[in-house]
Each structure stands twice: as C-alpha cells, then as structure tokens.
Design a protein around this motif. Structure first.
Motif, PDB file in Angstrom:
ATOM      1  N   MET A  19       0.119  -1.145  -0.404  1.00 30.36           N
ATOM      2  CA  MET A  19       0.327  -0.340  -0.117  1.00 30.36           C
ATOM      3  C   MET A  19       0.911   1.599  -0.308  1.00 30.36           C
ATOM      4  O   MET A  19       0.431   2.729  -0.492  1.00 30.36           O
ATOM      5  CB  MET A  19      -1.268  -0.335   0.878  1.00 30.36           C
ATOM      6  CG  MET A  19      -1.752  -1.410   0.985  1.00 30.36           C
ATOM      7  SD  MET A  19      -3.024  -1.245   2.138  1.00 30.36           S
ATOM      8  CE  MET A  19      -3.499   0.409   3.357  1.00 30.36           C
ATOM      9  N   LYS A  20       2.561   0.634   0.676  1.00 25.92           N
ATOM     10  CA  LYS A  20       3.190   2.334   0.670  1.00 25.92           C
ATOM     11  C   LYS A  20       4.175   2.216  -0.269  1.00 25.92           C
ATOM     12  O   LYS A  20       4.738   2.701  -0.584  1.00 25.92           O
ATOM     13  CB  LYS A  20       4.115   2.359   1.959  1.00 25.92           C
ATOM     14  CG  LYS A  20       3.033   2.216   3.042  1.00 25.92           C
ATOM     15  CD  LYS A  20       4.322   2.273   4.553  1.00 25.92           C
ATOM     16  CE  LYS A  20       5.047   2.974   4.333  1.00 25.92           C
ATOM     17  NZ  LYS A  20       4.314   4.451   4.888  1.00 25.92           N
ATOM     18  N   LYS A  87       0.627   3.692  10.736  1.00 29.06           N
ATOM     19  CA  LYS A  87       0.105   4.598   9.639  1.00 29.06           C
ATOM     20  C   LYS A  87      -0.581   4.466   8.772  1.00 29.06           C
ATOM     21  O   LYS A  87      -0.966   5.677   8.228  1.00 29.06           O
ATOM     22  CB  LYS A  87       1.907   4.961   9.325  1.00 29.06           C
ATOM     23  CG  LYS A  87       3.041   5.696  10.158  1.00 29.06           C
ATOM     24  CD  LYS A  87       4.161   4.919   9.183  1.00 29.06           C
ATOM     25  CE  LYS A  87       5.815   5.234  10.189  1.00 29.06           C
ATOM     26  NZ  LYS A  87       6.532   5.841   9.046  1.00 29.06           N
ATOM     27  N   MET A  88      -0.496   3.322   8.641  1.00 26.30           N
ATOM     28  CA  MET A  88      -2.149   2.606   7.368  1.00 26.30           C
ATOM     29  C   MET A  88      -2.434   2.415   8.479  1.00 26.30           C
ATOM     30  O   MET A  88      -3.310   1.108   8.434  1.00 26.30           O
ATOM     31  CB  MET A  88      -2.104   2.547   6.785  1.00 26.30           C
ATOM     32  CG  MET A  88      -2.683   2.311   5.751  1.00 26.30           C
ATOM     33  SD  MET A  88      -3.679   3.454   5.052  1.00 26.30           S
ATOM     34  CE  MET A  88      -1.815   3.891   3.891  1.00 26.30           C
ATOM     35  N   LYS A 104      -3.698  -2.811  -3.182  1.00 26.40           N
ATOM     36  CA  LYS A 104      -3.481  -1.251  -4.233  1.00 26.40           C
ATOM     37  C   LYS A 104      -5.494  -0.578  -3.758  1.00 26.40           C
ATOM     38  O   LYS A 104      -5.494   0.105  -3.788  1.00 26.40           O
ATOM     39  CB  LYS A 104      -3.584  -1.438  -5.298  1.00 26.40           C
ATOM     40  CG  LYS A 104      -2.291  -2.023  -6.183  1.00 26.40           C
ATOM     41  CD  LYS A 104      -1.261  -0.729  -5.155  1.00 26.40           C
ATOM     42  CE  LYS A 104      -0.095  -1.843  -6.046  1.00 26.40           C
ATOM     43  NZ  LYS A 104       1.441  -0.106  -5.215  1.00 26.40           N
ATOM     44  N   LYS A 107      -5.833   1.027  -0.504  1.00 21.93           N
ATOM     45  CA  LYS A 107      -4.997   1.842  -0.677  1.00 21.93           C
ATOM     46  C   LYS A 107      -5.791   3.136  -0.840  1.00 21.93           C
ATOM     47  O   LYS A 107      -6.715   4.029   0.020  1.00 21.93           O
ATOM     48  CB  LYS A 107      -3.567   1.929  -0.886  1.00 21.93           C
ATOM     49  CG  LYS A 107      -3.081   3.205  -1.161  1.00 21.93           C
ATOM     50  CD  LYS A 107      -2.505   3.302  -1.812  1.00 21.93           C
ATOM     51  CE  LYS A 107      -0.879   4.702  -1.495  1.00 21.93           C
ATOM     52  NZ  LYS A 107       0.265   4.675  -2.380  1.00 21.93           N
ATOM     53  N   LYS A 108      -6.498   2.884  -1.911  1.00 17.88           N
ATOM     54  CA  LYS A 108      -8.048   4.381  -2.444  1.00 17.88           C
ATOM     55  C   LYS A 108      -8.791   4.437  -2.056  1.00 17.88           C
ATOM     56  O   LYS A 108      -9.389   5.452  -1.303  1.00 17.88           O
ATOM     57  CB  LYS A 108      -8.077   3.398  -3.916  1.00 17.88           C
ATOM     58  CG  LYS A 108      -7.580   3.688  -5.184  1.00 17.88           C
ATOM     59  CD  LYS A 108      -7.528   3.328  -6.063  1.00 17.88           C
ATOM     60  CE  LYS A 108      -7.101   3.159  -7.574  1.00 17.88           C
ATOM     61  NZ  LYS A 108      -7.422   3.525  -8.607  1.00 17.88           N
ATOM     62  N   TYR A 110      -8.432   3.729   1.440  1.00 18.76           N
ATOM     63  CA  TYR A 110      -9.184   4.418   2.914  1.00 18.76           C
ATOM     64  C   TYR A 110      -8.408   6.055   2.632  1.00 18.76           C
ATOM     65  O   TYR A 110      -9.402   6.975   2.948  1.00 18.76           O
ATOM     66  CB  TYR A 110      -7.795   3.723   3.629  1.00 18.76           C
ATOM     67  CG  TYR A 110      -7.074   4.784   4.671  1.00 18.76           C
ATOM     68  CD1 TYR A 110      -7.605   4.405   5.996  1.00 18.76           C
ATOM     69  CD2 TYR A 110      -6.183   5.173   5.006  1.00 18.76           C
ATOM     70  CE1 TYR A 110      -7.439   5.243   7.164  1.00 18.76           C
ATOM     71  CE2 TYR A 110      -5.697   5.876   5.311  1.00 18.76           C
ATOM     72  CZ  TYR A 110      -6.225   6.262   7.322  1.00 18.76           C
ATOM     73  OH  TYR A 110      -5.833   6.861   8.060  1.00 18.76           O
ATOM     74  N   GLN A 111      -7.722   6.673   1.457  1.00 17.67           N
ATOM     75  CA  GLN A 111      -6.829   7.822   1.328  1.00 17.67           C
ATOM     76  C   GLN A 111      -8.497   8.351   0.754  1.00 17.67           C
ATOM     77  O   GLN A 111      -9.111   9.450   0.977  1.00 17.67           O
ATOM     78  CB  GLN A 111      -6.559   7.947   0.103  1.00 17.67           C
ATOM     79  CG  GLN A 111      -5.201   7.289   0.185  1.00 17.67           C
ATOM     80  CD  GLN A 111      -3.852   6.869  -0.900  1.00 17.67           C
ATOM     81  OE1 GLN A 111      -4.583   7.005  -2.233  1.00 17.67           O
ATOM     82  NE2 GLN A 111      -3.208   7.646  -0.950  1.00 17.67           N
ATOM     83  N   HIS A 112      -9.002   8.222  -0.266  1.00 16.75           N
ATOM     84  CA  HIS A 112     -10.878   8.641  -0.265  1.00 16.75           C
ATOM     85  C   HIS A 112     -11.656   8.909   1.323  1.00 16.75           C
ATOM     86  O   HIS A 112     -12.758   9.718   0.696  1.00 16.75           O
ATOM     87  CB  HIS A 112     -11.190   8.314  -1.716  1.00 16.75           C
ATOM     88  CG  HIS A 112     -10.567   8.287  -2.561  1.00 16.75           C
ATOM     89  ND1 HIS A 112     -10.600   9.314  -3.917  1.00 16.75           N
ATOM     90  CD2 HIS A 112      -9.536   7.694  -3.800  1.00 16.75           C
ATOM     91  CE1 HIS A 112      -9.731   9.496  -4.383  1.00 16.75           C
ATOM     92  NE2 HIS A 112      -8.434   8.463  -4.434  1.00 16.75           N
ATOM     93  N   LYS A 114     -12.067   6.629   4.198  1.00 17.54           N
ATOM     94  CA  LYS A 114     -11.121   6.509   5.189  1.00 17.54           C
ATOM     95  C   LYS A 114     -12.012   4.930   5.612  1.00 17.54           C
ATOM     96  O   LYS A 114     -12.209   5.258   6.896  1.00 17.54           O
ATOM     97  CB  LYS A 114     -11.965   7.762   6.143  1.00 17.54           C
ATOM     98  CG  LYS A 114     -10.697   9.013   6.461  1.00 17.54           C
ATOM     99  CD  LYS A 114      -9.623   8.772   6.157  1.00 17.54           C
ATOM    100  CE  LYS A 114      -9.021   9.888   5.803  1.00 17.54           C
ATOM    101  NZ  LYS A 114      -7.787   9.406   5.894  1.00 17.54           N
ATOM    102  N   ARG A 116     -11.922   1.318   6.736  1.00 17.70           N
ATOM    103  CA  ARG A 116     -10.546   1.063   7.773  1.00 17.70           C
ATOM    104  C   ARG A 116     -11.309  -0.968   8.179  1.00 17.70           C
ATOM    105  O   ARG A 116      -9.976  -1.456   8.198  1.00 17.70           O
ATOM    106  CB  ARG A 116     -10.941   1.620   9.445  1.00 17.70           C
ATOM    107  CG  ARG A 116      -9.755   2.940   8.906  1.00 17.70           C
ATOM    108  CD  ARG A 116     -10.200   3.624  10.746  1.00 17.70           C
ATOM    109  NE  ARG A 116      -9.520   4.717  11.337  1.00 17.70           N
ATOM    110  CZ  ARG A 116     -10.017   5.706  10.515  1.00 17.70           C
ATOM    111  NH1 ARG A 116     -11.219   5.807   9.709  1.00 17.70           N
ATOM    112  NH2 ARG A 116      -9.190   6.994  10.468  1.00 17.70           N
TER     113      ARG A 116
END
Length: 575
Positions: A19-20, A87-88, A104, A107-108, A110-112, A114, A116
């Motif tokens: 994810m990072k 961190k994530m 991947k 990650k999207k 979570y970023q868009h 949140k 969890r």
C-alpha cells in the motif's frame, strides 16, 4: 499456532508495504509467510534448539525476518508491524478476505473514504460512494457488495487442514496421559474428512473420567473453559474452535463413536433400520428392549444391523447404507496405495517454489513414494514466477542428471501451464510434447460466463499434449467461490479425450469436491491427486486428497497415483 500467527503478521506487513508502494519487500514477506505456515515444526521450538541461525535456515527467512520472529517469540509482538499499523490503521486481513480487494484498492478506499474495516466497506458500498472513486466504478461497487453479503452469511467454519493437526495433537496428549493407543478417537466431521469443520469432538475410555477431564481443560491449546463435568469437558481452543471431550464406558464406546461421527442423516437411517427389528439405537448402544445387544465397537453395531462396515468418509446418506445392505460398497483408496505425487513445485517456480528438486525427491522417497512429478509454473503467470521456455529445457537437463543418480525412484518432468481465455496454452506444443506429462490450469479471467469457461477448458483438453486439468473449478474454500463451469460437460470431455482431472489436495482447494469425484468415478474418468506443494512440508497434503477421494467413493484403480510410473507413462502413450 505460533507459526500461523507469525505468517499472518508477515502477510499483513506485505500488504501494508504494498500500500505504501514499497518495492521487493512485500514479496519477501509473503515468501517467508508461506514457508512458515507450511512448517511441520513450531518456530518457537526451532528457535529454542538453534537460535537465530536456525530461523535463518527456514526458506525465505533472512537475518531481518529472523529477528522479527525472535521478537514475536519473546514479546508476542513485532514493533515494526505496530508502527506500520499506526500509519495505515486498516484491518488489512479483514478487507483482503473479500475477493477482488488487494492492497492497492485498500489504499484507495482509505485515502478517499477512510474505510478501515468490513463495516466501513459495507456502509460505503450501500451508500454508492465506492463507484465515485477513480478506477472502481458501479460494477466494482456491486461486486464488492455481493461478496460482502456472501461473507456475512458464511457459517463459522474452519478448514480441515487447519483443524486436523490441532485435533491430532490433543488426541496424542490424551493418549500419552492415559497410556493407551486405541481408546481415544477424533469423531465428528473431522473423522468423515469434511472439507470444513464446525467443532472438534473427541471420545475416550478411561477408568477415572474426572482425571482426564481435568487434564484436558488445562491443555496449553485451551483458551477458555466452557464446561467441566464428571465425564465431559468443553473448551474453546486458542484457534477459536470449540472442542469437546466425552469419556465413555467400554460397552458403549462403539455406539457413541458411531453417533458422534455422524452424519446426522446417516444416523437417522441407521435408527430407522433398527426400528424395523423393534430395536433402539442411540449413543449408548443398540438395544432390544432393555438388553444391550451391540455397542462395544462400530463394526458390532453394523454387523447386528446386517450391514457391511461403512467407512466414516461415506457416512453421508448418499446410498452407502443401501450398498452396505447388499455388500456392494467400494473398497476405497487408501494412503498406503499411493506410489507417486503429481503437481509439485520446486525452486524453479521462481515466485512461489522453495526447494531443490533433489531434496523433494529424497523426501518423497522417505514417504515411500516411487516417483514425483515436478510441475513448475511456466509462461505468463508472473505472480508465481512462471519459467520461460528456455528455463524449462534447462530444468529437463537437471532432471535427467538427477534421475541418473537415483535408485528405485523416478522424477518425471512436467509443468503447470496456463489455459488462456481462448482455451489455448501459453507454451508452444513443440515444447510440451517433449515432456513426460502436462498439467493445464485456469489462473485468470475467473468471471467468464459458464458456457465460455466450459468451452475454454474443453478446448485445452483437446490439445493432445494436455494430460491433467488442475484444480478444475478454481475454488478457494471459505474465500472464493468456484468459477461458473459445467462439470458434466467437463467430465464427459475428460473421458472422450482421455484427460485426468486433478484432486488438488491443498486444504484451501480440495478441488474437485467429493460429489464431483463420485460423478467422475461413475463416468470412468481417471483422477490424479496433486498436493500442489510449494514447500517440502506441503507434500503430505496428498493425504487430504486421499480423504476427499474416499468421500467420493473412489477406489485404487480410479487414481493415477496408485500406479507405478511405467504404467502412468503407458496410459499417457495411449492418449
């Protein structure tokens, strides 16, 4: 269970690093996770015997990962993992349990949004928020919601491959405590070889029942005591599965073993049969009035009911009682009948194989095998490190060299070749025809319509070089449903083109299923048990394949693995 705990953490670390966008490291963690989860020995014991150097001998485990393992053994945590989670802060293992969701996409999400955990995911999907994320869309959102709902209704079951070793450990501990071998037995769906297990049932005979119950509830595998009586103990194990121990009188042991082995439908049929004689059958015995007329052993009960002894794997009320009344039950294939193993990966599968071919051969010899079929990935399956054709030819030279030095054992040269969407293979026929045998399998485009998927596989079977179709339905038990395919047509084609169907013995696959095996056996189609081994410890998975074959009424003659290598080659030559 420490092996599984560490393997899970390493998988989660790999997902978090992916994810990072960290390169290389995720693959290293996954490789180590696979090796650790496949070990037959507890990593804590390995560390106790040899320290860090011993841990570094585990395939894929270098100095840094060995230090992580050491830290977990000593503290129960891995500091680096805890820092990554801060961190994530997502429940990675929860989210990746949904088919189609990988690091991947997590990650999207979570970023868009949140997101969890699964609860957040369902809320977002129902609110039609996922489709607004670039690269996903309405179709992806619909698929996610459907798979979420499928997970929610899934029963609380465990894989046979995960539960059986734990049940056997407990059985062994009880046998040692009682100083006996025979009168401790695992019952229930484990004994019947079911692919998933709800709980563990263990029966025993003991002179002092309370002492063994007291011993049982204090075993290190026990997380919580549910009940403790004079003759019964019920606990929850560290793995989360319920386990019951019942202590019985010798005269009722067989009847109780029959009852608690099940299945429920089989037991009902037996009780109905007993009633026709004005008898009563229960877990305490077979009674004529108040007099017990059988119950000390299972065979005694079956004999009294004028039935051929029915093996536990057949006790599903699928015609076994009717066949037993006519003395026409099949003589089921046994573990000792197996002479060779198909579908074994070596270090030549650069992405997920681990061991040298010679080491695989030596372990197989120690297991009593006469041959092994090395079947590494080849072609376009990049995630598994598929070999190029030139690598295959180099591998053939190594196998020839090794065979020259082996006595009473043969290494057969094969490959696991991908079936492309159009049914073609991704390796040229000029290469395939040189091999001892070819295994073909579907590894992509799982969501094709049923007719197209069926035609895809049948077209591959028409290739004269294809000898075995591996994991024919592509399922992953409790994780991924089978792809849509018409097995009746597949079995008919297998018979027509003389292609064997694999019983993939990986506990998460067991593919074909028992009911499909019976259909194939009835059609006269040959079967091949493949452990799909990627590590030396995986070679023993073939035993789960035997169990599944027994549930499908398969006999020795139905299974290619029971033949000598020469007979296998003769069968292949007649294709």
């Amino acid at each position: 269970m420490i092996n599984q705990q560490i393997a899970k953490i390493f998988e989660d670390i790999a997902d978090l690093l992916e994810m990072k966008d960290v390169a290389f490291k995720p693959r290293a963690y996954r490789r180590a996770a696979f090796a650790i989860s496949s070990l037959s020995e507890d990593v804590a014991e390995i560390y106790k015997k040899g320290g860090l150097p011993a841990l570094e001998e585990i395939p894929g485990v270098g100095k840094n990962l060995a230090l992580h393992i050491e830290e977990f053994i000593k503290t129960g945590k891995i500091k680096g993992f805890e820092q990554l989670k801060k961190k994530m802060p997502v429940a990675v293992s929860e989210l990746v349990s949904i088919e189609g969701i990988g690091p991947k996409i997590i990650k999207k999400l979570y970023q868009h949004l949140k997101i969890r955990n699964l609860k957040d995911l369902e809320k977002a999907a129902r609110g039609h928020k996922i489709q607004k994320i670039k690269g996903l869309g309405p179709k992806a959102e619909k698929n996610i919601l459907q798979r979420l709902l499928a997970v929610k209704v899934r029963p609380n079951r465990f894989l046979l491959g995960d539960v059986l070793p734990e049940a056997q450990e407990i059985k062994l501990a009880l046998q040692k405590f009682l100083h006996i071998k025979k009168e401790v037995e695992i019952a229930g769906s484990i004994r019947r070889g079911k692919e998933t297990i709800g709980d563990i049932d263990i029966l025993a005979i003991a002179d002092q029942p309370k002492k063994i119950i007291d011993f049982f509830v204090k075993l290190p595998q026990v997380k919580k005591i549910i009940a403790k009586g004079e003759t019964k103990g019920a606990v929850i194990l560290n793995s989360g599965i319920d386990c019951d121990l019942r202590v019985l009188k010798p005269e009722s042991y067989g009847a109780a073993l029959l009852y608690f082995t099940g299945s429920k439908a089989h037991n009902i049929k037996l009780r109905q049969l007993a009633l026709k004689h004005n008898w009563k059958l229960s877990e305490y015995g077979l009674f004529a009035g108040k007099k017990m007329i059988a119950g000390r052993t299972e065979r005694e009960v079956y004999d009294k009911l004028k039935l051929q002894y029915i093996e536990p794997e057949l006790r599903e009320d699928t015609g076994e009682i009717e066949a037993a009344s006519k003395n026409t039950l099949p003589h089921l294939v046994e573990t000792r009948d197996i002479k060779g193993l198909f579908h074994v990966h070596s270090e030549w599968s650069f992405g997920d194989g681990h061991d040298k071919i010679i080491d695989i051969a030596h372990v197989c010899q120690k297991m009593g095998m006469k041959y092994v079929v090395i079947s590494d990935h080849v072609g376009t399956l990049a995630i598994a490190g598929g070999m190029k054709e030139k690598d295959l030819l180099r591998q053939k030279k190594e196998i020839d060299r090794l065979n020259a030095g082996l006595k009473n054992f043969k290494i057969l040269w094969s490959a696991e070749v991908n079936i492309l969407k159009n049914g073609e293979l991704d390796v040229r026929d000029e290469i395939l025809e040189k091999m001892d045998l070819v295994i073909a399998s579907v590894h992509s485009a799982f969501r094709m319509p049923k007719q197209e998927m069926t035609e895809r596989i049948i077209r591959a079977m028409k290739n004269k070089n294809v000898d075995i179709i591996a994991h024919p339905t592509g399922r992953l038990i409790l994780k991924r449903e089978p792809y849509e395919v018409d097995l009746t047509k597949i079995i008919r084609a297998a018979r027509e083109y003389k292609v064997a169907l694999e019983i993939n013995a990986q506990p998460i696959r067991l593919d074909l299923r028992d009911v499909d095996i019976k259909m194939a056996v009835d059609a006269g189609v040959k079967l091949a048990i493949g452990p799909d081994a990627h590590h030396l410890d995986d070679l023993r998975y073939f035993e789960f394949g035997v169990l599944t074959c027994r549930r499908g009424w398969a006999q020795k003659a139905d299974i290619l693995n029971t033949w000598p290598a020469e007979k296998v080659k003769e069968w292949l030559a007649k294709k």
